[in-house]
Design a protein around this motif. Structure first.
Motif, PDB file in Angstrom:
ATOM      1  N   ARG A 178       0.840  -1.210   0.000  1.00  0.00           N
ATOM      2  CA  ARG A 178       0.000   0.000   0.000  1.00  0.00           C
ATOM      3  C   ARG A 178       0.867   1.250   0.000  1.00  0.00           C
ATOM      4  NH1 ARG A 178      -2.863  -2.608   4.065  1.00  0.00           N
ATOM      5  NH2 ARG A 178      -2.041  -1.163   5.604  1.00  0.00           N
ATOM      6  N   LYS A 179       1.937   1.250   0.819  1.00  0.00           N
ATOM      7  CA  LYS A 179       2.816   2.416   0.871  1.00  0.00           C
ATOM      8  C   LYS A 179       3.519   2.644  -0.462  1.00  0.00           C
ATOM      9  CE  LYS A 179       3.598   2.427   5.831  1.00  0.00           C
ATOM     10  NZ  LYS A 179       4.517   2.227   6.945  1.00  0.00           N
ATOM     11  N   LYS A 180       3.971   1.555  -1.090  1.00  0.00           N
ATOM     12  CA  LYS A 180       4.629   1.681  -2.396  1.00  0.00           C
ATOM     13  C   LYS A 180       3.636   2.168  -3.455  1.00  0.00           C
ATOM     14  CE  LYS A 180       8.240  -1.756  -1.659  1.00  0.00           C
ATOM     15  NZ  LYS A 180       8.731  -3.108  -1.999  1.00  0.00           N
ATOM     16  N   LEU A 181       2.415   1.674  -3.393  1.00  0.00           N
ATOM     17  CA  LEU A 181       1.395   2.128  -4.338  1.00  0.00           C
ATOM     18  C   LEU A 181       1.107   3.610  -4.134  1.00  0.00           C
ATOM     19  CD1 LEU A 181      -0.700   1.723  -6.557  1.00  0.00           C
ATOM     20  CD2 LEU A 181      -2.269   0.822  -4.816  1.00  0.00           C
ATOM     21  N   CYS A 182       1.018   4.026  -2.888  1.00  0.00           N
ATOM     22  CA  CYS A 182       0.814   5.448  -2.580  1.00  0.00           C
ATOM     23  C   CYS A 182       1.923   6.301  -3.197  1.00  0.00           C
ATOM     24  CB  CYS A 182       0.802   5.661  -1.069  1.00  0.00           C
ATOM     25  SG  CYS A 182      -0.797   5.989  -0.388  1.00  0.00           S
TER      26      CYS A 182
END
Length: 192
Positions: A178-182
């Motif tokens: 999720r953090k990488k996608l953000c």
């Protein structure tokens, strides 16, 4: 998922296209349990999930033709998921707290900050294309875990069992992804 006695997808789609009375029955025989699991994960109620699956198969009957899906399982999954989300919204089933949907939306909501309608944001074609691009670059295991959680609304426990790992490992993968996608979406100019 496929049993030796069930028809191939292209044969079932052909039944729909020919408007055969057996089309829905054959699709249900092969994919009812699969669709039911998707609906149950979102709705948290056997009765609601059963109703939703019935609606999904009727929607398939109404949309084939003109549509001619190449992958019937994905086509039915999408219809079921959309029916379940619509049912969740209209019946306010999320307040009953039975399904995984509340947790899934909570986890993903950080990526669409300031927006009250997660589904509306997801409908943005550009956003979907960027998410798809991001997911294609992930290693298969991380991509599959992400999709199980955020498309099928599978529980962390079920995902861990399916991938023969721990719930903690799944949670860590989901959090990092999720953090990488953000970060990926922010680099592409999306407000997060």
């Amino acid at each position: 998922m496929q049993r030796g006695d069930s028809m191939q997808d292209y044969e079932i789609v052909r039944l729909f296209l020919d408007r055969s009375d057996n089309a829905v029955a054959e699709a249900e025989k092969k994919y009812r349990a699969y669709c039911f699991k998707i609906a149950l994960n979102i709705l948290g109620s056997n009765e609601d999930a059963d109703f939703c699956v019935n609606e999904a198969f009727m929607k398939a009957w109404e949309t084939i033709p003109p549509q001619e899906p190449r992958m019937l399982s994905a086509f039915l999954a999408k219809i079921t998921r959309n029916c379940a989300i619509n049912m969740l919204k209209s019946s306010n089933a999320m307040k009953r707290g039975g399904g995984e949907a509340e947790l899934v939306y909570e986890e993903i909501s950080e990526m669409v900050s300031g927006r009250s309608d997660v589904e509306r944001a997801a409908e943005n074609r550009e956003l979907l294309n960027e998410i798809e691009t991001f997911l294609k670059k992930l290693p298969a295991l991380k991509r599959d875990i992400f999709i199980c959680r955020y498309w099928y609304a599978d529980s962390v426990r079920d995902i861990a069992a399916a991938f023969n790992t721990t719930e903690n490992a799944v949670s860590v993968i989901l959090n990092r992804t999720r953090k990488k996608l953000c970060a990926h979406l922010q680099k592409r100019g999306f407000e997060i």
